[in-house]
Design an enzyme around this catalytic site. Sequence first.
Site, PDB file in Angstrom:
ATOM      1  N   ARG A 253     -60.173 -72.833 -47.310  1.00 25.08           N
ATOM      2  CA  ARG A 253     -59.004 -73.674 -47.021  1.00 25.08           C
ATOM      3  C   ARG A 253     -57.990 -73.637 -48.162  1.00 25.08           C
ATOM      4  O   ARG A 253     -56.805 -73.857 -47.968  1.00 25.08           O
ATOM      5  CB  ARG A 253     -59.417 -75.145 -46.833  1.00 25.08           C
TER       6      ARG A 253
ATOM      7  N   PHE B 292     -59.503 -64.382 -35.713  1.00 30.26           N
ATOM      8  CA  PHE B 292     -59.878 -65.593 -36.438  1.00 30.26           C
ATOM      9  C   PHE B 292     -59.309 -65.536 -37.851  1.00 30.26           C
ATOM     10  O   PHE B 292     -59.593 -64.613 -38.606  1.00 30.26           O
ATOM     11  CB  PHE B 292     -61.406 -65.735 -36.469  1.00 30.26           C
TER      12      PHE B 292
ATOM     13  N   ASP C 185     -54.483 -72.463 -30.303  1.00 25.36           N
ATOM     14  CA  ASP C 185     -55.309 -71.358 -29.822  1.00 25.36           C
ATOM     15  C   ASP C 185     -55.383 -71.462 -28.289  1.00 25.36           C
ATOM     16  O   ASP C 185     -54.489 -71.006 -27.596  1.00 25.36           O
ATOM     17  CB  ASP C 185     -56.671 -71.494 -30.516  1.00 25.36           C
TER      18      ASP C 185
HETATM   19  P1  5GP Z   1     -57.357 -75.029 -29.616  1.00 27.93           P
HETATM   20  O1  5GP Z   1     -58.232 -73.946 -29.076  1.00 27.93           O
HETATM   21  O2  5GP Z   1     -57.746 -76.366 -29.070  1.00 27.93           O
HETATM   22  O3  5GP Z   1     -55.891 -74.712 -29.386  1.00 27.93           O
HETATM   23  O4  5GP Z   1     -57.564 -75.046 -31.187  1.00 27.93           O
HETATM   24  C1  5GP Z   1     -58.457 -75.960 -31.755  1.00 27.93           C
HETATM   25  C2  5GP Z   1     -58.669 -75.801 -33.205  1.00 27.93           C
HETATM   26  O5  5GP Z   1     -59.473 -74.640 -33.384  1.00 27.93           O
HETATM   27  C3  5GP Z   1     -57.491 -75.604 -34.150  1.00 27.93           C
HETATM   28  O6  5GP Z   1     -56.851 -76.784 -34.528  1.00 27.93           O
HETATM   29  C4  5GP Z   1     -58.207 -74.983 -35.342  1.00 27.93           C
HETATM   30  O7  5GP Z   1     -58.760 -75.998 -36.161  1.00 27.93           O
HETATM   31  C5  5GP Z   1     -59.320 -74.175 -34.676  1.00 27.93           C
HETATM   32  N1  5GP Z   1     -58.944 -72.766 -34.643  1.00 27.93           N
HETATM   33  C6  5GP Z   1     -58.409 -72.054 -33.627  1.00 27.93           C
HETATM   34  N2  5GP Z   1     -58.193 -70.777 -34.003  1.00 27.93           N
HETATM   35  C7  5GP Z   1     -58.609 -70.687 -35.290  1.00 27.93           C
HETATM   36  C8  5GP Z   1     -58.618 -69.614 -36.256  1.00 27.93           C
HETATM   37  O8  5GP Z   1     -58.218 -68.472 -36.029  1.00 27.93           O
HETATM   38  N3  5GP Z   1     -59.121 -69.938 -37.485  1.00 27.93           N
HETATM   39  C9  5GP Z   1     -59.587 -71.159 -37.819  1.00 27.93           C
HETATM   40  N4  5GP Z   1     -60.048 -71.352 -39.048  1.00 27.93           N
HETATM   41  N5  5GP Z   1     -59.581 -72.190 -36.931  1.00 27.93           N
HETATM   42  C10 5GP Z   1     -59.084 -71.940 -35.689  1.00 27.93           C
END
Ligand code: 5GP
Length: 181
Positions: free
Chosen positions: A171, A158, A108
């Site tokens: 999940r 999301f 993300d």
């Molecule tokens: P980052 O922002 O550090 O790249 O992502 C961190 C974590 O945020 C991911 O590993 C995931 O667990 C959670 N995450 C980011 N986007 C989403 C999403 O759209 N759905 C869900 N369920 N988790 C997300």
Amino acid sequence: MPTLDKNINDLKVLISEEEIQKKLVELAKSIENVFPKDEVIYVICVLKGSTMFTVDLVKHFNNPIQMEFIRISSYGHEQKSSNNLQAIDLTLPNLHEKNVLIVEDIIDTGLTARFLTDLFKIKHHPKKLVFTSLLNKKCARQIEIEPDFYGFEIDDKFVVGYGLDYKGYFRNLPYIGYFPQ
Ligand code: 5GP
């Protein structure tokens, strides 16, 4: 137990089970090609989101595999990406000069990917380090980082299912979905 304020009947399918399973075959082949043939690959499953992805992906590898698990915690708000990440439950074997594949559910902002790759490079000095994620929200990136391999690029929404949760739920779904606003 967190209360569930979303109804599964409102969930829209973004990526079907069939699309995911088909993609995993291609992805496994591409990933395996960058590792030396017949050498052990240490597959690091990042709990909890990448469990489904990891177990399905490794079924397609021909190299010998060791599976390891790591959990990341962030201080502060749980649902938000954080700069203050910490690895917990770190019972990893010695990965010095080993082939390592980190498996994430989604990139993300990129903060977790950066944290994980730095952690493994600095602490473990692997022979080869490869990072894969099932989903890639390129448009949400806050820092410059790209996975070596990914399954699907998605919009900044999301998503849940196939390991990804909302308040710990969804999940178990075999597909990726989202709740329209
Ligand atoms: P980052 O922002 O550090 O790249 O992502 C961190 C974590 O945020 C991911 O590993 C995931 O667990 C959670 N995450 C980011 N986007 C989403 C999403 O759209 N759905 C869900 N369920 N988790 C997300």
